[in-house]
Design a protein around this motif. Structure first.
Motif, PDB file in Angstrom:
ATOM      1  N   ASN A   1       0.814  -1.193   0.012  1.00  0.00           N
ATOM      2  CA  ASN A   1       0.101  -0.102   0.018  1.00  0.00           C
ATOM      3  C   ASN A   1       0.755   1.147   0.093  1.00  0.00           C
ATOM      4  N   ARG A   2       1.712   1.135  -0.747  1.00  0.00           N
ATOM      5  CA  ARG A   2       2.732   2.332  -0.806  1.00  0.00           C
ATOM      6  C   ARG A   2       3.307   2.460  -2.295  1.00  0.00           C
ATOM      7  N   VAL A   3       3.709   3.796  -2.859  1.00  0.00           N
ATOM      8  CA  VAL A   3       4.260   3.981  -3.984  1.00  0.00           C
ATOM      9  C   VAL A   3       5.554   4.743  -3.758  1.00  0.00           C
ATOM     10  N   PRO A   4       6.889   4.124  -4.149  1.00  0.00           N
ATOM     11  CA  PRO A   4       8.182   4.662  -4.020  1.00  0.00           C
ATOM     12  C   PRO A   4       8.234   6.150  -4.337  1.00  0.00           C
ATOM     13  N   ASP A   5       8.727   6.949  -3.451  1.00  0.00           N
ATOM     14  CA  ASP A   5       9.212   8.286  -3.856  1.00  0.00           C
ATOM     15  C   ASP A   5       9.720   8.773  -5.196  1.00  0.00           C
ATOM     16  N   LYS A   6      10.564   8.012  -5.728  1.00  0.00           N
ATOM     17  CA  LYS A   6      11.166   8.425  -7.006  1.00  0.00           C
ATOM     18  C   LYS A   6       9.943   8.134  -8.108  1.00  0.00           C
ATOM     19  N   LEU A   7       9.021   7.235  -7.879  1.00  0.00           N
ATOM     20  CA  LEU A   7       8.027   7.272  -9.020  1.00  0.00           C
ATOM     21  C   LEU A   7       7.095   8.503  -8.843  1.00  0.00           C
ATOM     22  N   VAL A   8       6.536   8.747  -7.402  1.00  0.00           N
ATOM     23  CA  VAL A   8       5.693  10.007  -7.068  1.00  0.00           C
ATOM     24  C   VAL A   8       6.198  10.950  -7.642  1.00  0.00           C
ATOM     25  N   GLN A   9       7.655  11.274  -7.624  1.00  0.00           N
ATOM     26  CA  GLN A   9       8.315  12.615  -8.097  1.00  0.00           C
ATOM     27  C   GLN A   9       8.164  12.662  -9.602  1.00  0.00           C
ATOM     28  N   ALA A  10       8.377  11.543 -10.375  1.00  0.00           N
ATOM     29  CA  ALA A  10       8.272  11.569 -11.875  1.00  0.00           C
ATOM     30  C   ALA A  10       6.965  12.054 -12.219  1.00  0.00           C
ATOM     31  N   LEU A  11       5.801  11.319 -11.506  1.00  0.00           N
ATOM     32  CA  LEU A  11       4.577  11.369 -12.031  1.00  0.00           C
ATOM     33  C   LEU A  11       4.215  13.002 -11.609  1.00  0.00           C
TER      34      LEU A  11
ATOM     35  N   ILE B   1      -4.879  -7.156 -15.730  1.00  0.00           N
ATOM     36  CA  ILE B   1      -6.159  -6.623 -15.444  1.00  0.00           C
ATOM     37  C   ILE B   1      -6.454  -6.502 -14.007  1.00  0.00           C
ATOM     38  N   ARG B   2      -5.971  -7.521 -13.258  1.00  0.00           N
ATOM     39  CA  ARG B   2      -6.509  -7.499 -11.701  1.00  0.00           C
ATOM     40  C   ARG B   2      -5.683  -6.137 -10.833  1.00  0.00           C
ATOM     41  N   HIS B   3      -4.841  -5.672 -11.626  1.00  0.00           N
ATOM     42  CA  HIS B   3      -3.914  -4.693 -10.959  1.00  0.00           C
ATOM     43  C   HIS B   3      -4.722  -3.386 -11.277  1.00  0.00           C
ATOM     44  N   VAL B   4      -5.279  -3.130 -12.392  1.00  0.00           N
ATOM     45  CA  VAL B   4      -5.808  -1.794 -12.646  1.00  0.00           C
ATOM     46  C   VAL B   4      -6.397  -1.065 -11.444  1.00  0.00           C
ATOM     47  N   GLU B   5      -7.500  -1.452 -10.900  1.00  0.00           N
ATOM     48  CA  GLU B   5      -8.308  -0.796  -9.813  1.00  0.00           C
ATOM     49  C   GLU B   5      -7.478  -0.576  -8.692  1.00  0.00           C
ATOM     50  N   PRO B   6      -6.979  -1.665  -8.186  1.00  0.00           N
ATOM     51  CA  PRO B   6      -6.105  -1.288  -6.921  1.00  0.00           C
ATOM     52  C   PRO B   6      -4.982  -0.258  -7.241  1.00  0.00           C
ATOM     53  N   MET B   7      -4.381  -0.208  -8.339  1.00  0.00           N
ATOM     54  CA  MET B   7      -3.416   0.805  -8.548  1.00  0.00           C
ATOM     55  C   MET B   7      -3.874   2.094  -8.619  1.00  0.00           C
ATOM     56  N   CYS B   8      -5.094   2.193  -9.242  1.00  0.00           N
ATOM     57  CA  CYS B   8      -5.782   3.568  -9.159  1.00  0.00           C
ATOM     58  C   CYS B   8      -6.161   3.964  -7.823  1.00  0.00           C
ATOM     59  N   HIS B   9      -6.544   3.012  -6.792  1.00  0.00           N
ATOM     60  CA  HIS B   9      -6.970   3.582  -5.670  1.00  0.00           C
ATOM     61  C   HIS B   9      -5.597   3.878  -4.976  1.00  0.00           C
ATOM     62  N   LEU B  10      -4.380   3.194  -5.130  1.00  0.00           N
ATOM     63  CA  LEU B  10      -3.116   3.557  -4.496  1.00  0.00           C
ATOM     64  C   LEU B  10      -2.466   4.856  -4.969  1.00  0.00           C
ATOM     65  N   LEU B  11      -2.468   5.116  -6.555  1.00  0.00           N
ATOM     66  CA  LEU B  11      -2.268   6.449  -6.946  1.00  0.00           C
ATOM     67  C   LEU B  11      -2.969   7.743  -6.291  1.00  0.00           C
ATOM     68  N   ARG B  12      -4.346   7.407  -6.009  1.00  0.00           N
ATOM     69  CA  ARG B  12      -5.026   8.561  -5.590  1.00  0.00           C
ATOM     70  C   ARG B  12      -4.878   8.979  -4.288  1.00  0.00           C
ATOM     71  N   ARG B  13      -4.169   8.101  -3.356  1.00  0.00           N
ATOM     72  CA  ARG B  13      -3.656   8.341  -1.988  1.00  0.00           C
ATOM     73  C   ARG B  13      -2.326   9.284  -2.076  1.00  0.00           C
ATOM     74  N   PHE B  14      -1.601   9.218  -3.188  1.00  0.00           N
ATOM     75  CA  PHE B  14      -0.354   9.961  -3.153  1.00  0.00           C
ATOM     76  C   PHE B  14      -0.504  11.292  -4.311  1.00  0.00           C
ATOM     77  N   LEU B  15      -1.401  10.992  -5.237  1.00  0.00           N
ATOM     78  CA  LEU B  15      -1.898  12.224  -6.011  1.00  0.00           C
ATOM     79  C   LEU B  15      -3.044  12.703  -5.860  1.00  0.00           C
ATOM     80  N   LYS B  16      -3.221  13.517  -4.735  1.00  0.00           N
ATOM     81  CA  LYS B  16      -4.506  14.041  -4.379  1.00  0.00           C
ATOM     82  C   LYS B  16      -4.900  15.153  -5.279  1.00  0.00           C
ATOM     83  N   GLY B  17      -6.186  15.197  -5.589  1.00  0.00           N
ATOM     84  CA  GLY B  17      -6.840  16.317  -6.639  1.00  0.00           C
ATOM     85  C   GLY B  17      -6.850  15.915  -7.969  1.00  0.00           C
ATOM     86  N   VAL B  18      -5.872  14.869  -8.461  1.00  0.00           N
ATOM     87  CA  VAL B  18      -5.562  14.510  -9.923  1.00  0.00           C
ATOM     88  C   VAL B  18      -6.594  13.578 -10.397  1.00  0.00           C
TER      89      VAL B  18
END
Length: 729
Positions: A569-579, A596-613
């Motif tokens: 339930n975590r995204v590395p800092d280097k990936l967050v910075q690049a995004l 395919i099964r990773h699509v929705e979980p990854m969306c939920h995870l990225l929403r935690r670190f990229l708020k407002g996007v």
């Protein structure tokens, strides 16, 4: 379906075997002197050329090939399952056509051959006792034959009536053959096409089958079984005839898609009363059975119309089939390319391809030495035998247009299509996906306003129409044979074309033997790349996009795999910075995942670190996929998590690409290059970012980077790049 076997006398002691789906039409054609005279008179009017030395096809091209006063027919009284009838006639011709035979010998050899074919059929059905019993019962009555002689129609008025009937039937048969030109259709499909064409059919007293049969007798089209029968090996105690043919074991083959025995299935058939084979590979296009009729709308070898047949089709209302500009002289090559507004790299590649197809049309040697057909190149890779699948006649010659993603391949094929149309030919553009076909339709119509365009896909309303330009999904190619002077295969490395030998077969047979096939790809299979580099495949490379900036070279981000990111339930800092960096420069973000099964979980995870996007996910199982892609194009969605379903065919301005699990086995080098190709496509943002996100560097990643840098190096060497990137200001 059942058919009758017969042997016709085509000269003194010369005989030929054939099949008939309608005895009345066959006996009228061969034996009725007045009817055949009417057919001859019609043939003289339409001026068919018949080449010398083409064997029985030339001799039987019209009823006037020989006078009917000495003709005889050995006619099988009992009808046979179509597959058995076709197999019997074909084998008999292979052994006895051209030999001097007395009438009684003909009958004896036909009987023996038919018994031999039936024996093989029983051998294939030994596992089903009821089927074996049916075969025994039918064989007991298959040896009855009747000798028929030529005759006159009777009185003068009756002769004139028969002559007029012969002319009317011949004209209608030519109309049917014209409507079926270049097609490979099942029996019911052929009837549907003729009904849709409307072309002055049917004539009084003639059914659709009568016209098909008459057209086949005269070499305008061919009638066969959809499945070529399988032959058993030599059997102990077999007769001399059985030992003479076949000399080796042969497997059944679908004449429509080329599939072999691995795709054949046998089920009880009400039409022929046997355990009849059908093809499982092309079942989605209609059931092709061993006893099912396949109508091949290509004329017999050596017989081509000197003038167009006088018939109209829904998409070609004029009486003569011709290009609107076919009579115009060809202008110099440079002038034909200039008005399309191509870039220097596009001009060079289109010029090479144009020279190739025009040399092929003229029957000259073109390209880089001896060509290695694409069909045979990939045979070893996908495990099918070229000799069993490929047609015996030489296929269309091939040219590879190797263009990077976003190079403007569609614009480069416009001059090729134009050249083909100006020479009076027909062009086919086939692509794997329906949405691409629908997207190309308005572009092609706009580029060629004076020509008819037919668009084919599952459920298309133009399925039975004929046009100067045909846009088609690859599966629709099953319904064509020797139809097009130019066949263009787009995205030949994409599913479902890649790895499907049936589609290779269909693409090969759709083109005329004297035509050319152009293969389009940004990531051609390695076999093709090697053939091109070794000079065995004519090709041209387009190493730069239309805006003349280099391709973005991927950067490697070493991060854990997607499954681990989701579990932690975590995204590395280097990936967050690049995004965030990509978002800050107002880019649209593609985030590719392998499963395919990773699509929705990854969306939920990225929403935690990229708020407002605005973040969304889609895949092949998403019913709202089309709507989400449209929102992504409109920038209402800023980050789209997706699978390889969007790896090609999608252009979104100002995009950056992040490929998670770039080292996954699903992502080969071609997939990585295609996904990376979503970045840097627009002229106002040619320097998009591409990131390979993976725990380690794999061979596929290395190969993808190598291909991209090689194209950039090639573009720089040729001077295609702008500014400092091209080594010049």
């Amino acid at each position: 379906m059942k058919a009758w076997i017969y042997a016709v006398q085509i000269g003194p002691k010369k005989w030929r075997a054939d099949i008939s789906i309608l005895p009345k039409a066959t006996q009228l054609y061969w034996l009725d002197g007045s009817f055949s005279q009417g057919v001859r008179e019609w043939d003289n009017r339409v001026d068919f050329r018949v080449k010398k030395g083409t064997g029985h096809l030339a001799e039987s091209a019209s009823a006037g090939g020989l006078q009917t006063d000495h003709k005889s027919l050995w006619w099988g009284v009992c009808s046979q399952p179509l597959g058995i009838a076709v197999e019997t006639a074909g084998r008999w011709n292979g052994m006895f056509a051209g030999r001097s035979l007395e009438k009684q010998q003909v009958k004896e050899q036909l009987e023996q051959m038919l018994k031999h074919v039936w024996k093989e059929c029983r051998a294939r059905e030994t596992s089903v006792r009821a089927a074996r019993k049916r075969a025994d019962n039918e064989q007991s009555s298959c040896g009855e034959w009747e000798l028929l002689a030529a005759y006159d129609s009777g009185s003068g008025s009756e002769c004139e009536l028969r002559r007029a009937q012969g002319q009317a039937w011949a004209a209608a048969a030519d109309a049917a053959a014209y409507a079926l030109q270049g097609r490979a259709l099942l029996h019911s499909e052929a009837h549907s096409l003729l009904a849709a064409a409307g072309a002055a059919l049917p004539v009084v007293g003639a059914s659709w089958d009568a016209l098909l049969q008459l057209a086949a007798h005269r070499g305008r089209l061919r009638l066969s079984s959809a499945i070529a029968a399988a032959a058993a090996g030599r059997q102990r105690g077999a007769s001399s005839l059985a030992l003479a043919w076949p000399r080796q074991r042969r497997s059944g083959r679908c004449r429509r898609c080329g599939s072999g025995a691995a795709h054949m299935r046998r089920t009880p058939c009400a039409a022929c009363g046997r355990m009849c084979a059908y093809c499982e590979a092309c079942l989605g296009m209609g059931r092709a059975r061993e006893c099912g009729l396949l109508v091949l709308g290509s004329p017999a070898p050596g017989q081509e119309p000197a003038t167009a047949l006088p018939v109209a089709t829904p998409s070609a209302p004029s009486a003569a089939w011709s290009s609107p500009h076919a009579d115009r002289p060809l202008v110099p090559l440079a002038d034909r390319l200039r008005h399309w507004g191509l870039s220097p790299a596009q001009l060079a590649a289109a010029g090479e391809a144009l020279r190739f197809i025009e040399a092929a049309a003229a029957g000259q040697t073109a390209g880089n030495g001896r060509l290695l057909p694409f069909y045979r190149q990939l045979a070893a890779r996908f495990g099918f035998t070229p000799s069993a699948q490929a047609p015996s006649e030489p296929g269309p010659r091939e040219f590879l247009l190797w263009a990077v993603t976003g190079a403007g391949k569609t614009e480069m094929i416009f001059p090729l299509i134009e050249s083909t149309l100006q020479r009076g030919g027909r062009a086919l553009l086939a692509t794997p996906r329906r949405d691409v076909v629908l997207e190309l339709d308005p572009r092609i119509r706009k580029a060629f306003p004076g020509y008819s365009v037919v668009t084919l896909y599952g459920g298309s309303s133009q399925r039975w129409e004929t046009g100067h330009i045909t846009l088609s999904t690859t599966h629709q190619l099953y319904r064509f044979e020797a139809a097009f002077e130019l066949v263009i295969i787009d995205e030949l490395d994409a599913f479902p074309y890649l790895g499907d030998e049936q589609l290779y077969f269909a693409a090969r047979k759709a083109g005329k033997p004297v035509g050319a096939r152009v293969l389009l790809s940004a990531t051609p299979p390695e076999e093709l790349q090697r053939a091109a580099s070794r000079g065995r495949l004519a090709h041209a490379r387009v190493p730069v996009r239309y805006h003349r900036h280099p391709l973005p070279v991927p950067l490697l981000l070493r991060i854990p795999g997607t499954a681990e990111l989701i579990s932690r339930n975590r995204v590395p800092d280097k990936l967050v910075q690049a995004l965030r960096h990509s978002l800050s420069r107002e880019a649209q973000l593609f985030v590719f995942v392998a499963k395919i099964r990773h699509v929705e979980p990854m969306c939920h995870l990225l929403r935690r670190f990229l708020k407002g996007v605005a973040i969304a996910g889609t895949s092949s199982v998403d019913p709202e996929r089309t709507e989400k892609v449209q929102l992504f194009r409109k920038r209402e969605i800023r980050l789209l998590v997706t699978t390889t379903i969007l790896e090609r065919g999608v252009t979104v301005p100002r995009s950056d690409v992040f490929i998670l699990d770039a080292g996954a086995g699903l992502f080969d080098a071609a997939s990585l290059v295609q996904m990376a190709g979503r970045a840097g496509r627009s002229g106002d943002d040619p320097f998009g970012k591409v990131y390979f996100c993976s725990p380690d560097k794999t061979r596929s990643q290395t190969s993808a980077v190598r291909q991209i840098t090689a194209m950039n190096r090639f573009a720089r060497k040729r001077g295609y790049l702008l500014g400092r990137e091209g080594g010049r200001q």
